[in-house]
Write a protein that holds these residues in place. Structure first.
Motif, PDB file in Angstrom:
ATOM      1  N   LYS A  78       0.832  -1.206   0.000  1.00 51.32           N
ATOM      2  CA  LYS A  78       0.000   0.000   0.000  1.00 51.32           C
ATOM      3  C   LYS A  78       0.864   1.251   0.000  1.00 51.32           C
ATOM      4  O   LYS A  78       0.552   2.234  -0.669  1.00 51.32           O
ATOM      5  CB  LYS A  78      -0.937  -0.003   1.211  1.00 51.32           C
ATOM      6  CG  LYS A  78      -2.080  -0.951   1.079  1.00 51.32           C
ATOM      7  CD  LYS A  78      -3.029  -0.823   2.257  1.00 51.32           C
ATOM      8  CE  LYS A  78      -4.182  -1.799   2.098  1.00 51.32           C
ATOM      9  NZ  LYS A  78      -5.122  -1.706   3.211  1.00 51.32           N
ATOM     10  N   ALA A  79       1.964   1.210   0.755  1.00 58.45           N
ATOM     11  CA  ALA A  79       2.857   2.366   0.820  1.00 58.45           C
ATOM     12  C   ALA A  79       3.453   2.664  -0.556  1.00 58.45           C
ATOM     13  O   ALA A  79       3.614   3.836  -0.933  1.00 58.45           O
ATOM     14  CB  ALA A  79       3.967   2.107   1.834  1.00 58.45           C
ATOM     15  N   VAL A  84       3.540   6.139  -5.587  1.00 54.01           N
ATOM     16  CA  VAL A  84       3.451   6.331  -7.033  1.00 54.01           C
ATOM     17  C   VAL A  84       2.177   7.075  -7.435  1.00 54.01           C
ATOM     18  O   VAL A  84       2.227   8.000  -8.245  1.00 54.01           O
ATOM     19  CB  VAL A  84       3.531   4.968  -7.760  1.00 54.01           C
ATOM     20  CG1 VAL A  84       3.307   5.126  -9.261  1.00 54.01           C
ATOM     21  CG2 VAL A  84       4.875   4.321  -7.504  1.00 54.01           C
ATOM     22  N   TYR A  85       1.018   6.703  -6.860  1.00 56.34           N
ATOM     23  CA  TYR A  85      -0.261   7.240  -7.319  1.00 56.34           C
ATOM     24  C   TYR A  85      -0.871   8.286  -6.392  1.00 56.34           C
ATOM     25  O   TYR A  85      -1.887   8.869  -6.730  1.00 56.34           O
ATOM     26  CB  TYR A  85      -1.279   6.112  -7.494  1.00 56.34           C
ATOM     27  CG  TYR A  85      -0.872   5.070  -8.498  1.00 56.34           C
ATOM     28  CD1 TYR A  85      -0.883   5.340  -9.856  1.00 56.34           C
ATOM     29  CD2 TYR A  85      -0.483   3.805  -8.091  1.00 56.34           C
ATOM     30  CE1 TYR A  85      -0.521   4.381 -10.791  1.00 56.34           C
ATOM     31  CE2 TYR A  85      -0.118   2.840  -9.015  1.00 56.34           C
ATOM     32  CZ  TYR A  85      -0.135   3.136 -10.358  1.00 56.34           C
ATOM     33  OH  TYR A  85       0.230   2.191 -11.271  1.00 56.34           O
ATOM     34  N   GLY A  86      -0.341   8.487  -5.204  1.00 50.58           N
ATOM     35  CA  GLY A  86      -0.936   9.414  -4.254  1.00 50.58           C
ATOM     36  C   GLY A  86      -1.803   8.692  -3.247  1.00 50.58           C
ATOM     37  O   GLY A  86      -1.889   7.466  -3.235  1.00 50.58           O
ATOM     38  N   PRO A  87      -2.500   9.454  -2.395  1.00 52.03           N
ATOM     39  CA  PRO A  87      -3.274   8.826  -1.301  1.00 52.03           C
ATOM     40  C   PRO A  87      -4.395   7.902  -1.770  1.00 52.03           C
ATOM     41  O   PRO A  87      -4.790   6.986  -1.049  1.00 52.03           O
ATOM     42  CB  PRO A  87      -3.845  10.008  -0.514  1.00 52.03           C
ATOM     43  CG  PRO A  87      -3.505  11.224  -1.270  1.00 52.03           C
ATOM     44  CD  PRO A  87      -2.537  10.898  -2.340  1.00 52.03           C
ATOM     45  N   GLN A  88      -4.933   8.113  -2.956  1.00 53.29           N
ATOM     46  CA  GLN A  88      -6.013   7.256  -3.451  1.00 53.29           C
ATOM     47  C   GLN A  88      -5.489   6.006  -4.171  1.00 53.29           C
ATOM     48  O   GLN A  88      -6.277   5.174  -4.608  1.00 53.29           O
ATOM     49  CB  GLN A  88      -6.912   8.045  -4.407  1.00 53.29           C
ATOM     50  CG  GLN A  88      -7.753   9.089  -3.707  1.00 53.29           C
ATOM     51  CD  GLN A  88      -8.738   8.476  -2.731  1.00 53.29           C
ATOM     52  OE1 GLN A  88      -9.429   7.513  -3.049  1.00 53.29           O
ATOM     53  NE2 GLN A  88      -8.808   9.026  -1.541  1.00 53.29           N
ATOM     54  N   ALA A 110       8.414   3.347 -12.380  1.00 55.33           N
ATOM     55  CA  ALA A 110       7.907   4.569 -11.764  1.00 55.33           C
ATOM     56  C   ALA A 110       8.272   4.618 -10.292  1.00 55.33           C
ATOM     57  O   ALA A 110       8.621   5.678  -9.758  1.00 55.33           O
ATOM     58  CB  ALA A 110       6.403   4.651 -11.946  1.00 55.33           C
ATOM     59  N   LEU A 111       8.216   3.476  -9.618  1.00 54.66           N
ATOM     60  CA  LEU A 111       8.589   3.419  -8.203  1.00 54.66           C
ATOM     61  C   LEU A 111      10.077   3.713  -8.018  1.00 54.66           C
ATOM     62  O   LEU A 111      10.455   4.455  -7.111  1.00 54.66           O
ATOM     63  CB  LEU A 111       8.242   2.038  -7.625  1.00 54.66           C
ATOM     64  CG  LEU A 111       8.493   1.835  -6.135  1.00 54.66           C
ATOM     65  CD1 LEU A 111       7.651   2.790  -5.308  1.00 54.66           C
ATOM     66  CD2 LEU A 111       8.203   0.412  -5.737  1.00 54.66           C
ATOM     67  N   ALA A 112      10.899   3.173  -8.903  1.00 56.79           N
ATOM     68  CA  ALA A 112      12.336   3.439  -8.838  1.00 56.79           C
ATOM     69  C   ALA A 112      12.637   4.918  -9.074  1.00 56.79           C
ATOM     70  O   ALA A 112      13.511   5.502  -8.410  1.00 56.79           O
ATOM     71  CB  ALA A 112      13.071   2.581  -9.854  1.00 56.79           C
ATOM     72  N   ALA A 113      11.884   5.547  -9.981  1.00 52.84           N
ATOM     73  CA  ALA A 113      12.074   6.986 -10.246  1.00 52.84           C
ATOM     74  C   ALA A 113      11.660   7.816  -9.043  1.00 52.84           C
ATOM     75  O   ALA A 113      12.313   8.819  -8.721  1.00 52.84           O
ATOM     76  CB  ALA A 113      11.255   7.383 -11.478  1.00 52.84           C
TER      77      ALA A 113
END
Length: 117
Positions: A78-79, A84-88, A110-113
């Motif tokens: 979830k973290a 990557v996408y914000g709180p939602q 995207a997570l690595a960036a």
């Protein structure tokens, strides 16, 4: 000679003395169960339990596709979704996440960036 038990004492936390001091089950102070009579309606515990909901073929296919995309993305936490996408992020579907700019195939990049910045 007494055979050693394979379980550790910490796991069981019982000794010979406590086993001998226990009361038999019949002597507990639990209230007696009420007996059913012919005139009384059946209680919740005696009614037949509801059968589980059977999912349609299309619903099972949607769940399978979501699971496949989740595995393709590397089973993110979830973290990581939030990063990557914000709180939602954790509440979004994979279709919504793709519209947000990062699909399952490109999630790891995207997570690595995000970690690098």
């Amino acid at each position: 000679m007494k055979k050693k038990s394979k379980r550790s004492k910490k796991a069981t936390k019982s000794s010979e003395r406590t086993r001998l001091a226990r009361k038999p089950v019949n002597e507990t102070n639990a209230p007696a169960k009420p007996e059913l009579s012919a005139g009384r309606p059946a209680t919740q515990s005696t009614k037949a339990k509801a059968t589980p909901v059977t999912r349609s073929t299309s619903a099972r296919a949607h769940i399978a596709e979501g699971t496949r995309l989740f595995a393709l993305a590397g089973r993110p936490t979830k973290a990581q979704f939030v990063k990557v996408y914000g709180p939602q992020g954790p509440k979004m579907t994979w279709e919504q996440r793709a519209k947000a700019g990062v699909d399952a195939k490109h999630f790891k990049a995207a997570l690595a960036a995000k970690r690098g910045t």
